[in-house]
Design a protein around this motif. Structure first.
Motif, short mmCIF file in Angstrom:
data_model
loop_
_atom_site.label_atom_id
_atom_site.label_comp_id
_atom_site.label_asym_id
_atom_site.label_seq_id
_atom_site.Cartn_x
_atom_site.Cartn_y
_atom_site.Cartn_z
N LYS A 176 0.82 -1.21 0.00
CA LYS A 176 0.00 0.00 0.00
C LYS A 176 0.86 1.27 0.00
CE LYS A 176 -3.66 1.77 3.01
NZ LYS A 176 -4.34 1.43 4.27
N TYR A 177 1.93 1.25 0.80
CA TYR A 177 2.74 2.46 0.94
C TYR A 177 4.05 2.36 0.15
CZ TYR A 177 -0.49 3.60 4.73
OH TYR A 177 -1.61 3.87 5.46
N ALA A 178 4.15 1.31 -0.67
CA ALA A 178 5.34 1.11 -1.49
C ALA A 178 6.61 1.19 -0.68
CB ALA A 178 5.36 2.13 -2.65
N ILE A 179 6.70 0.31 0.31
CA ILE A 179 7.88 0.28 1.16
C ILE A 179 8.75 -0.90 0.74
CG2 ILE A 179 8.71 0.05 3.53
CD1 ILE A 179 5.84 1.02 4.34
N ALA A 180 9.98 -0.64 0.52
CA ALA A 180 10.90 -1.69 0.08
C ALA A 180 11.04 -2.76 1.15
CB ALA A 180 12.27 -1.08 -0.24
N ASP A 181 11.34 -3.98 0.70
CA ASP A 181 11.43 -5.10 1.63
C ASP A 181 12.56 -4.93 2.64
OD1 ASP A 181 9.29 -6.25 0.52
OD2 ASP A 181 10.40 -7.72 -0.69
N ASP A 182 13.58 -4.17 2.26
CA ASP A 182 14.71 -4.06 3.18
C ASP A 182 14.53 -2.97 4.23
OD1 ASP A 182 14.82 -2.00 1.46
OD2 ASP A 182 16.96 -2.19 0.96
N VAL A 183 13.42 -2.25 4.13
CA VAL A 183 13.14 -1.26 5.17
C VAL A 183 12.48 -1.98 6.34
CG1 VAL A 183 11.78 0.79 5.78
CG2 VAL A 183 12.84 0.61 3.52
N ALA A 184 13.07 -1.82 7.50
CA ALA A 184 12.54 -2.53 8.67
C ALA A 184 11.26 -1.85 9.17
CB ALA A 184 13.58 -2.55 9.79
N LEU A 185 10.23 -2.67 9.37
CA LEU A 185 8.99 -2.14 9.94
C LEU A 185 8.72 -2.85 11.26
CD1 LEU A 185 6.54 -2.03 6.88
CD2 LEU A 185 7.74 -0.12 7.95
#
Length: 949
Positions: free
Chosen positions: A455-464
């Motif tokens: 939904k927010y186009a966050i890359a997989d390597d960005v830690a959530l």
RNA sequence: AGGACUAUAGCUCAGUUGGUUAGAGCGCUACCUUGACAUGGUAGAGGUCGGCAGUUCGAAUCUGCCUAGUCCUACCA
């Protein structure tokens, strides 16, 4: 049947039978009717309030099921966030000496699930004992898989609609539980405290109108002065006019803060100067915001004083408007210790003006019992205003009706001034908030982490990382009516049973639950025209069940009654143990034990579920709390016994006999025609009362009819026929009426007393020509006006009058009940004569007469007399009656008549009455006067006659 | 501070749009083991409907004020 009614013999087996045969499931045909149970705490146990509400729901459910509705009573339990977490934490501490932090989040949650599995069945077992006809196949839990989906869906959509937001706000902080709580979870208590008056020196050599170089502020919470950002005065206050815009030098922290003007300040209170602490007081927050101030937080989440203040702007960003250093002396001090220290230091500095005693309200957490601290934290909120609008409208226009209506006022006044709802809780047990953060503090709300990334186009390597907080329990309960039916899926159950018909609940959760349910439901549920759907059409608000003195039942008072003890009984020792064992305040145990021994010296006898339910119904008048009365319970247990024995009598006289069920020719006696007529009327009355939620009136109608008419009169009137008559058609008619009326009574009674009605019905139904496996699915009786026989009703009324008159003479004259007496009648109309001719045997039998004769015009022997209308009932006195006693009795009667005559004469003598009152009222009064006058005359003559002897 | 509710028999409570002789259960008194029921039956005692005014031909019921109690909401530092 056994001679004595034993509820324990029948109740549990019938419940099992019903459940096994699936009678609680919706039938699938008929107009839908649904009720959602207010979900009790999954680890809780049933108290009297539950028993009360659940009994009402069961009666309504059984009633509508019998009326042929496609009936659903939805059952389920609530995860009850704080309450459950606290129970398990306490248990953990007691058994293993550990805190939840020792275990860590996942292990602790496992513990709670374990606890739920272990204790979660208690409440459902208890519901079964009450006879609750809920649909067990679809039992729900507010944290089951489906509910989790519903909660996420609601959260995400509200966020997308800008109805949920996150922000740094002042919230009610519970320093013991370490969580924010909503306004509703705060209890304000009256306390005696102090008002401390502090001198704040003026900066820049300014002085007040009276020449002081300081101003005095008053506070009830001195420690908060560390977070002061301004001092406010009223703009028109002459004392401080010239100081507006000047500054004071805040003592101890040496912070230079402005003096501002604001209408909010009450010139009369204290000194007219108010310290402003935006980060620690709700009013000051608003005030500070208005004056462009900042927020200085000085407290930790434990409510201890910080080393460094945290300073923010109102938009949440950090501020450097002031020096954040706080005096070392206070760092780490508890708020109350800090309070003492601050006061001492002001005194030391010579700045303590005075200390006044002061009454104030102190906020306490309803769960933790500690003082709540307004604290600046990051929390999630529901923007309640827009949701409230349609919810208010639905009640205004009658789509939702409160019973009793007065609660609508309560609802409106709260809803029209609704505040945003803080929904995040810093707990572990609950629905975790579906929001994720990146390292920069970016917020991403979605159903799952994967959805958030897409939904927010966050890359997989960005830690959530997911938000640690959970939602307020009431957030998920607010979805109860549609969440339980499968939403967000468009299930058949949802389409069939939503909106529900009635919500039965206590007034104490109108805000917590009812209002929020209305708001959430109307936002998410739409009908085919896209119009918001209400969750329910009626809200039936019950009162609280209190103890015999009107005190609230509570563990600490030791006056709690367990509904199951009413049903099964309990010994005194067990009851004392139950009330005093495992107490939070053991020092109260002795007092409670003493009180319990006094109130229940014999323990509590078993009364059975039916008696308990019937008691609850008869006390259920609307809009009123109930003071529990064991005597009422006993009375209704006796009522069950009465029904039981009436059934024994009927069976004794009908089993194996010809009851005319195949439409053989029958003749109905007067008594038969009368009781059938009355049955129709009572059916109409009870149906109406049930439809109006007047369970109290309905149960009273049922009680009166069964005991005072069916048992006291009909069964007695049937005895002479069953004993004496040779007329087989009449016998058939009487037997048929005995069983048919009883059978109808049982169906009428079933929603109130499910067990005894089923047990007896099984034996009676075949004799009444009914078949079916259970009374539960039989048709609820409907009145047939064609069966009402007005003549029979008049005749029986007359008959009862004559019998009561004779019994009255017997009683008052002290004539032994064993002695058969002669009775004469005279002065009657033709109608009296007919009734006499037709009913001689009834009268002779029920009044135990030796002889009964119509006197005609002959002179009567000296007799005791009583009037029935114009007719005189005479009991000849020879050898029977004490003359003085009879004169006394007649004189009493005469007094009554004389008073009545006087009253009526005065009334009818009033021209205005005759002129203004409706004609039928006047006629009625005139007839009464005529009767009273003739009665008075007859009595006077009779007294004269007796005296003359 | 605002609002709601309650006040009826010794106790716990009904009393629907103003028209009863103000009702019920429990308790109390007297009598009664009669083949459904002593967890029962029959008869009875017991109330100036919280107080004061008012509206009305008529008030437990409608209006106002007062008293006592319960509760809710908000809150002045």
């Amino acid at each position: 049947m056994d001679k004595t009614y034993q509820p324990s013999d029948i109740e549990q087996t019938w419940y099992q039978t019903w459940e096994q045969h699936g009678y609680f499931k919706p039938s699938g045909t008929g107009k839908p009717y649904s009720i959602m149970i207010p979900p009790p705490n999954v680890t809780g146990s049933l108290h009297m309030g539950h028993a009360f509400q659940d009994s009402i729901m069961d009666a309504l459910t059984r009633y509508h099921r019998m009326k042929g509705n496609n009936t659903l009573w939805q059952v389920g339990t609530d995860h009850a966030g704080i309450a459950t977490q606290m129970v398990v934490e306490r248990k953990l501490a007691a058994e293993e000496g550990k805190s939840r932090h020792d275990l860590g989040r996942d292990a602790f949650l496992d513990k709670i699930w374990e606890w739920k599995a272990h204790s979660g069945g208690t409440i459902t077992r208890q519901l079964r004992r009450l006879g609750a006809s809920v649909d067990w196949d679809h039992e729900r839990f507010t944290m089951d898989e489906g509910f989790y989906k519903a909660v996420q869906e609601v959260f995400v959509r509200l966020y997308e609609d800008d109805l949920i937001y996150r922000g740094k706000r002042l919230v009610n902080w519970d320093p013991k539980l370490h969580t924010a709580i909503s306004d509703l979870e705060v209890e304000n208590k009256d306390k005696q405290g102090h008002l401390w008056h502090f001198r704040y020196p003026l900066a820049d050599n300014a002085s007040t109108a009276s020449g002081d170089n300081f101003i005095v502020v008053a506070t009830t919470r001195p420690e908060t002065m560390l977070g002061d950002t301004a001092v406010a005065v009223h703009p028109d206050d002459e004392r401080y006019q010239q100081l507006i815009g000047q500054h004071v030098l805040l003592p101890i922290v040496n912070r230079r803060i402005p003096i501002v003007a604001d209408d909010y300040v009450d010139r009369e209170f204290g000194t007219g100067c108010v310290k402003i602490t935006p980060a620690h007081d709700f009013n000051d927050y608003e005030l500070g915001k208005r004056h462009g101030s900042v927020l200085i937080n000085i407290m930790s989440k434990d409510a201890t004083i910080l080393e460094q203040a945290q300073i923010f702007n109102f938009d949440g960003s950090a501020s450097s408007a002031f020096d954040s250093n706080l005096p070392e002396a206070y760092a780490g001090l508890d708020r109350f210790a800090a309070r003492k220290q601050i006061v001492a230091d002001f005194e030391q500095l010579g700045l303590l003006e005075k200390i006044d005693d002061h009454a104030l309200k102190v906020p306490y957490g309803d769960r933790s019992g500690v003082v709540i601290e307004p604290l600046l934290t990051d929390q999630w909120f529901v923007r309640a205003g827009p949701l409230a609008e349609p919810a208010i409208e639905a009640v205004e226009n009658g789509d939702i009706q409160f019973v009793p209506k007065q609660y609508e006022n309560m609802y409106f006044s709260w809803m029209r001034d609704i505040q945003d709802w803080c929904i995040s809780r810093q707990l572990w047990w609950g629905h975790r908030i579906p929001a994720w953060y990146d390292a920069q503090g970016g917020v991403y709300v979605a159903r799952t982490e994967a959805e958030a990334r897409t939904k927010y186009a966050i890359a997989d390597d960005v830690a959530l990382s997911q938000d640690d907080d959970v939602l307020d329990t009431w957030f998920s309960s607010a979805l109860w009516t549609f969440g339980t039916l499968g939403w967000p899926e468009q299930t058949d159950r949802l389409k069939t049973f939503h909106p529900t018909d009635v919500l039965v609940t206590g007034f104490d959760i109108i805000f917590f639950w009812v209002a929020r349910m209305i708001m959430m439901t109307m936002h998410f549920m739409k009908d085919e025209n896209n119009k918001p759907q209400v969750p329910f059409k009626y809200v039936y608000v019950t009162g609280l069940i209190r103890d015999e003195h009107g005190d609230k039942m509570s563990k600490s008072k030791g006056n709690v009654l367990d509904p199951l003890d009413m049903i099964d009984g309990i010994s005194l020792e067990d009851l004392v143990e139950k009330r005093t064992g495992n107490m939070m305040q053991p020092q109260l145990a002795e007092k409670i034990a003493k009180r319990t021994r006094k109130t229940f010296s014999e323990g509590i006898a078993a009364h059975g579920t039916d008696a308990l339910r019937f008691t609850l119904f008869s006390l259920a008048s609307t809009g009123r709390d109930i003071n529990w009365d064991m005597k009422r319970l006993e009375g209704y247990r006796n009522f069950c016994n009465k029904i039981w024995n009436a059934a024994r009598y009927v069976l004794m006289n009908t089993e194996g006999e010809d009851c005319g069920q195949n439409d053989e020719s029958v003749r109905l006696s007067l008594a038969d025609r009368w009781i059938i007529s009355r049955l129709q009327q009572v059916e109409a009355t009870i149906t109406k009362q049930l439809d109006e939620f007047r369970l109290d009136l309905a149960s009273q109608s049922l009680y009166d009819f069964i005991w005072n008419e069916y048992c006291d009169w009909y069964l007695e009137l049937s005895k002479p026929i069953l004993a004496d008559t040779q007329d087989s058609e009449l016998l058939r008619g009487t037997r048929r009426t005995l069983v048919r009326v009883l059978e109808a009574i049982l169906r009428l009674a079933h929603p109130f007393m499910p067990f005894i009605s089923e047990e007896i019905w099984q034996r009676i139904a075949p004799l009444a020509g009914k078949s079916g496996a259970t009374i539960m699915t039989q048709e609820y009786p409907t009145p047939d006006a064609g069966k009402i026989d007005a003549v029979a009703m008049g005749d029986v009324e007359w008959l009862r009058g004559v019998i009561v008159a004779i019994r009255n003479i017997r009683g008052e004259m002290d004539i032994s009940p064993a002695r058969a007496i002669p009775v004469l009648l005279r002065h009657g109309h033709a109608e009296d004569k007919r009734r006499f001719d037709e009913n001689r045997s009834y009268i002779a039998s029920l009044a135990k007469l030796e002889s009964l004769d119509w006197l005609g015009d002959a002179e009567p022997p000296l007799s005791a007399t009583q009037l029935v209308g114009d007719m005189e009932v005479l009991v000849p006195m020879a050898g029977l009656i004490d003359v003085d006693a009879e004169v006394a009795r007649l004189t009493k009667e005469l007094d009554k008549s004389a008073k009545e005559v006087a009253r009526l004469e005065a009334k009818l003598g009033n021209e205005k009455f005759v002129k203004n009152a409706p004609a039928d009222v006047v006629t009625k009064e005139q007839a009464k006067l005529k009767d009273a006058t003739s009665a008075q005359q007859r009595l006077a003559e009779q007294i004269e006659k007796i005296r003359s002897l």
